[in-house]
Design a protein around this motif. Structure first.
Motif, PDB file in Angstrom:
ATOM      1  N   LEU A  35       0.814  -1.208   0.000  1.00  0.00           N
ATOM      2  CA  LEU A  35       0.000   0.000   0.000  1.00  0.00           C
ATOM      3  C   LEU A  35       0.848   1.259   0.000  1.00  0.00           C
ATOM      4  N   THR A  36       0.241   2.344  -0.485  1.00  0.00           N
ATOM      5  CA  THR A  36       0.843   3.673  -0.435  1.00  0.00           C
ATOM      6  C   THR A  36      -0.151   4.612   0.234  1.00  0.00           C
ATOM      7  N   LEU A  37       0.352   5.711   0.739  1.00  0.00           N
ATOM      8  CA  LEU A  37      -0.533   6.681   1.380  1.00  0.00           C
ATOM      9  C   LEU A  37      -1.521   7.260   0.373  1.00  0.00           C
ATOM     10  N   GLU A  38      -1.083   7.502  -0.854  1.00  0.00           N
ATOM     11  CA  GLU A  38      -1.999   8.005  -1.888  1.00  0.00           C
ATOM     12  C   GLU A  38      -3.085   6.970  -2.184  1.00  0.00           C
ATOM     13  N   GLY A  39      -2.697   5.717  -2.279  1.00  0.00           N
ATOM     14  CA  GLY A  39      -3.677   4.655  -2.477  1.00  0.00           C
ATOM     15  C   GLY A  39      -4.660   4.560  -1.327  1.00  0.00           C
ATOM     16  N   GLN A  40      -4.168   4.796  -0.120  1.00  0.00           N
ATOM     17  CA  GLN A  40      -5.044   4.774   1.057  1.00  0.00           C
ATOM     18  C   GLN A  40      -6.057   5.913   1.004  1.00  0.00           C
TER      19      GLN A  40
END
Length: 186
Positions: A35-40
Motif C-alpha cells: 500500500l501507499t498513502l496516496e492509495g489509502q
C-alpha cells in the motif's frame, strides 16, 4: 478497558496502512497488499462514497487499535459481511474481541434490522473460529483450497450468525456493549 468506535479519518491512514501490511495481520487475510498513502486516500474516498460499506476505527482506552467493517449494507436479502483486526498487539484481548463481536450482532439485528451476518476465516486461524463459536456463530461450510495467495492455497471456513440464532443465545452471553451508532469524528 473502554472500547469505542469512530469514523476513520485521513490522519488514520498511515497507521491503517502499516497494520494492513503487517505479516502478522495479513497471514490470515486474502491478500498481502503493498500500500501507499496516496492509495489509502483513494481507498478512504471510495469507502466514504459507497453506501454498501461501513468502516470504523476501533479505539481501546482512547488509543487507535484496529479496524472493523461491514459490507453488503444495500443487499436486499439483509445478509451482511464483516471483518476486523486489532493491529496494535498490546491492545488485543479476548474481552475486546468478544465485546466487539457481540455488540456488532446487537447493532446488525436491533438497529439495522438485518437478517444475518457472515464471515470467512482462514481455516488455520483456529483462534478466531473458536472466538466466533464462543460468540454463538455457526459454521456454514469449509471450502478447501479456496484462496490462493503467494503460491499457496488456503482452506476457508464460512461462518454465520442469524437474527433468529442471536435472539436464542444473546441472553446467555456476557459482554461490554460497544456503540456502533457513533460514526462521526470524536
Amino acid at each position: 478497558m473502554g472500547v469505542t468506535l469512530r469514523k476513520i479519518r485521513e490522519t488514520d491512514l498511515e497507521t491503517i496502512m502499516h497494520w494492513r501490511m503487517d505479516p502478522e495481520i495479513t497471514r490470515y487475510m486474502n491478500t498481502d497488499p503493498k500500500l501507499t498513502l496516496e492509495g489509502q486516500r483513494k481507498w478512504l474516498a471510495a469507502v466514504e462514497s459507497n453506501p454498501d460499506l461501513r468502516y470504523w476505527m476501533i479505539l481501546v482506552d482512547g488509543q487507535e487499535a484496529g479496524v472493523i467493517n461491514l459490507t453488503g449494507l444495500t443487499r436486499e436479502d439483509g445478509v451482511l459481511g464483516w471483518a476486523y483486526y486489532v493491529g496494535e498487539k498490546r491492545l488485543r484481548s479476548l474481552k475486546t474481541a468478544v465485546s466487539l463481536e457481540m455488540s456488532l450482532y446487537d447493532y446488525i439485528f436491533d438497529s439495522l434490522h438485518k437478517e444475518a451476518l457472515i464471515s470467512d476465516v482462514f481455516s488455520l486461524n483456529r483462534g478466531v473460529i473458536q472466538l466466533h463459536l464462543l460468540c454463538g456463530c455457526e459454521i456454514m461450510e469449509e471450502k478447501k483450497s479456496h484462496v490462493c495467495k503467494g503460491g499457496k492455497t488456503y482452506d476457508v471456513t464460512f461462518m454465520r450468525m442469524s437474527r433468529e440464532r442471536w435472539q436464542q443465545v444473546r441472553a446467555e452471553k456476557k459482554y461490554e456493549r460497544i456503540s456502533f451508532e457513533e460514526t462521526e469524528e470524536m
